[in-house]
Design a protein around this motif. Sequence first.
Motif, mmCIF file in Angstrom:
data_model
loop_
_atom_site.group_PDB
_atom_site.id
_atom_site.type_symbol
_atom_site.label_atom_id
_atom_site.label_comp_id
_atom_site.label_asym_id
_atom_site.label_seq_id
_atom_site.Cartn_x
_atom_site.Cartn_y
_atom_site.Cartn_z
ATOM 1 N N PRO A 26 -8.106 -26.517 71.024
ATOM 2 C CA PRO A 26 -7.751 -25.723 72.193
ATOM 3 C C PRO A 26 -6.619 -26.398 72.960
ATOM 4 O O PRO A 26 -6.616 -27.613 73.103
ATOM 5 C CB PRO A 26 -9.028 -25.711 73.025
ATOM 6 N N SER A 27 -5.672 -25.641 73.413
ATOM 7 C CA SER A 27 -4.620 -26.220 74.244
ATOM 8 C C SER A 27 -5.237 -26.481 75.597
ATOM 9 O O SER A 27 -6.310 -25.979 75.932
ATOM 10 C CB SER A 27 -3.456 -25.254 74.401
ATOM 11 N N TYR A 28 -4.549 -27.309 76.362
ATOM 12 C CA TYR A 28 -5.083 -27.629 77.671
ATOM 13 C C TYR A 28 -5.286 -26.367 78.501
ATOM 14 O O TYR A 28 -6.306 -26.184 79.149
ATOM 15 C CB TYR A 28 -4.153 -28.601 78.393
ATOM 16 N N ARG A 31 -8.358 -24.382 77.698
ATOM 17 C CA ARG A 31 -9.584 -24.951 78.206
ATOM 18 C C ARG A 31 -9.759 -24.679 79.700
ATOM 19 O O ARG A 31 -10.818 -24.892 80.249
ATOM 20 C CB ARG A 31 -9.648 -26.452 77.923
ATOM 21 N N THR A 48 -6.246 -26.908 87.266
ATOM 22 C CA THR A 48 -5.720 -27.867 86.302
ATOM 23 C C THR A 48 -6.779 -28.847 85.828
ATOM 24 O O THR A 48 -6.708 -29.373 84.732
ATOM 25 C CB THR A 48 -4.532 -28.641 86.916
ATOM 26 N N LEU A 102 -7.535 -31.968 86.763
ATOM 27 C CA LEU A 102 -7.105 -33.347 86.567
ATOM 28 C C LEU A 102 -7.344 -34.116 87.862
ATOM 29 O O LEU A 102 -7.065 -33.604 88.948
ATOM 30 C CB LEU A 102 -5.606 -33.407 86.259
ATOM 31 N N GLU A 113 -10.495 -34.259 83.743
ATOM 32 C CA GLU A 113 -10.017 -35.446 83.052
ATOM 33 C C GLU A 113 -9.342 -36.356 84.063
ATOM 34 O O GLU A 113 -8.800 -35.885 85.062
ATOM 35 C CB GLU A 113 -9.006 -35.067 81.968
ATOM 36 N N LEU A 114 -9.374 -37.656 83.781
ATOM 37 C CA LEU A 114 -8.729 -38.618 84.675
ATOM 38 C C LEU A 114 -7.350 -39.002 84.147
ATOM 39 O O LEU A 114 -7.188 -39.277 82.971
ATOM 40 C CB LEU A 114 -9.552 -39.911 84.774
ATOM 41 N N LEU A 115 -6.385 -39.020 85.045
ATOM 42 C CA LEU A 115 -5.095 -39.640 84.748
ATOM 43 C C LEU A 115 -5.055 -40.934 85.546
ATOM 44 O O LEU A 115 -5.200 -40.912 86.774
ATOM 45 C CB LEU A 115 -3.941 -38.745 85.190
ATOM 46 N N LEU A 116 -4.853 -42.054 84.875
ATOM 47 C CA LEU A 116 -4.877 -43.344 85.553
ATOM 48 C C LEU A 116 -3.470 -43.892 85.704
ATOM 49 O O LEU A 116 -2.620 -43.677 84.844
ATOM 50 C CB LEU A 116 -5.686 -44.347 84.728
ATOM 51 N N LEU A 125 3.512 -39.689 93.374
ATOM 52 C CA LEU A 125 3.474 -38.940 92.119
ATOM 53 C C LEU A 125 2.327 -37.928 92.130
ATOM 54 O O LEU A 125 2.501 -36.748 91.825
ATOM 55 C CB LEU A 125 3.282 -39.938 90.976
ATOM 56 N N PHE A 126 1.152 -38.391 92.522
ATOM 57 C CA PHE A 126 -0.015 -37.511 92.514
ATOM 58 C C PHE A 126 0.041 -36.489 93.653
ATOM 59 O O PHE A 126 -0.611 -35.455 93.598
ATOM 60 C CB PHE A 126 -1.307 -38.335 92.606
ATOM 61 N N GLN A 135 2.545 -34.777 94.370
ATOM 62 C CA GLN A 135 3.382 -33.641 93.950
ATOM 63 C C GLN A 135 2.567 -32.610 93.181
ATOM 64 O O GLN A 135 3.022 -32.064 92.176
ATOM 65 C CB GLN A 135 4.548 -34.129 93.076
ATOM 66 N N ARG A 164 0.339 -32.559 90.997
ATOM 67 C CA ARG A 164 0.041 -32.657 89.582
ATOM 68 C C ARG A 164 -1.458 -32.735 89.326
ATOM 69 O O ARG A 164 -1.913 -32.547 88.228
ATOM 70 C CB ARG A 164 0.682 -33.908 88.992
#
Lengths: 330, 330
Positions: A45-47, A50, A57, A59, A89-92, A108-109, A111, A113
Amino acid sequence: MNISEFAKEAGVSVSAVSRYFNDGYLSDDKRALIEAAIERTGYVPSYSARTVRSKVTKLVGVILPKLSSESIARITEDIGEVLGEEGFELLLVNTSNDYNREISSLELFRQNRVDGVILLAGVITDLHRSLLAKMRVPTIIVGQKLKGFNCVCHNDLGAAYNMTKLMLDKGAKRPAFIGANPEDMAAGKDRRIGFEKAVLDAGLTLDPKFCEIARFSMDSGYEKAKHLFSGREKPDCLFCATDNIAAGAMLYCRENGIRIPEDLMISAVGDSRFDKVLYVSLSSVHLHYKTAGREGANMLLAEMKKTSEVHRIVQLEYDIIERESTNRIG
Amino acid sequence: MNISEFAKEAGVSVSAVSRYFNDGYLSDDKRALIEAAIERTGYVPSYSARTVRSKVTKLVGVILPKLSSESIARITEDIGEVLGEEGFELLLVNTSNDYNREISSLELFRQNRVDGVILLAGVITDLHRSLLAKMRVPTIIVGQKLKGFNCVCHNDLGAAYNMTKLMLDKGAKRPAFIGANPEDMAAGKDRRIGFEKAVLDAGLTLDPKFCEIARFSMDSGYEKAKHLFSGREKPDCLFCATDNIAAGAMLYCRENGIRIPEDLMISAVGDSRFDKVLYVSLSSVHLHYKTAGREGANMLLAEMKKTSEVHRIVQLEYDIIERESTNRIG
């Protein structure tokens, strides 16, 4: 192959495929059709597929001060577990304890995302404060107290006080300290205050030449121990702000014939797994890192769902773990 | 405040502000004007402002198998250093050695969120292969060899062979092994093959009851050592796939009166900082993790610049570090 093509191949609706990958309700028949089609096609499955169901999103950004740390790993793994159950999901990002990288990561976060941010915080500057106030997504702070934000922290002062007191109660008279950056209110300042208070409460005086500030590493602990033992008068007990710092100090002792605990009792904060396998097992304070991670993640979920507008600071208590490194009869 | 408003406030052009935050050339006068304006306004460049110059997102995704690992931290910190010099930030995901999370992370990064991907790889399945072949951005694999991709790996087989041989040369006759998942070609399979080859080359036979497979943790090493020592016949040397596994095995030995190296020589792979502070210092193979990180990052930069179309596999050599845990006179 996109989700529509795959749904067609499987002979089910797009929403059934989405429910399948989002662990939603699905009849056994449809589940079997989808699984057979995955077998045939190798479909992943693409993101976006899902997240069809929830339209968000999913994230969460987590800002880490370092990577090679058991405490950070414990906190982060439990954050991931709690948020994973909710489909995040986690982005670290790893900032290596560099303020500028922390600031740029927050930016960054910010913005858009991610849907939420957890900051495993060290030093909090005015720049942090102003950026945190401007975050467009829910943001939780773990490891520090910051008014006006949801925070999970430890009782660093109490931990340091009682670990130091334990050594003084066993008769130590020349207490030394290897601490962390005092601009870090939790691991730096509070642990130092706890140490100092225990020393003063025991009727002893604080000797400035027995106080060192290290970076969060074994190598730095080694260097600072070397400096501590370079003077004429030697300390007879040593409290370190972290297990890594203590491990470095112990390596110095091992190489220089300073016996633990006979010549020097030593203790720290962290209760890392390796404490039990060190050449003298290390007494250390167990902070509830896993609980802190779960608590932080749950706070973030609550803030996302806007279940409460009241900010809260949760302070977790600690356990003193006695091992051989403080086992001296007074 | 956006970049245009800030440029106006500072009395310079937008491109000067961008050059400032991208470390581009700037006259001292303009630099002073910008710094004064930052002081006055507390301006923090937005992510987009920082990328005005290059027009690219400047993010690299790094997929990690775990967090609480010194080797992973060493690799990742050096990746960050090399890519940071080129203005990239790293977004990390931790998969906790779970294939499904690795797949979903690759998928996440495939959706054009990043400019490149570095996979710190463990087990590579067919699903990995098919996703990796479909990546729209340059992707580098660190830690495993995979044909058709740019990879940086270690000589795991040689490392295991020579570390085991060292113990056999000192007279060990009943060699045991605690390895990792054999589907992990590098840390699992190659280290096992190296161990087995050393045993056979020494004219000894492989005893299946002296071979265990652990997870990548101290706790698992402890459990597997317990199992190894539960039989009537006891091993006299033990090679572990990682330092963490060995530390767990050592804890079991300490608690059960098994003397190292007198009753059991022990060695591993990783050369972690804590090896020197364990109750018996641990002989281990130094793999060049920092070099692997730098090499992987440089490969990614080269692939982004399309300087070469030829895929390459870089295999790094190793150093055997002898310490007390194998110090037995034959």
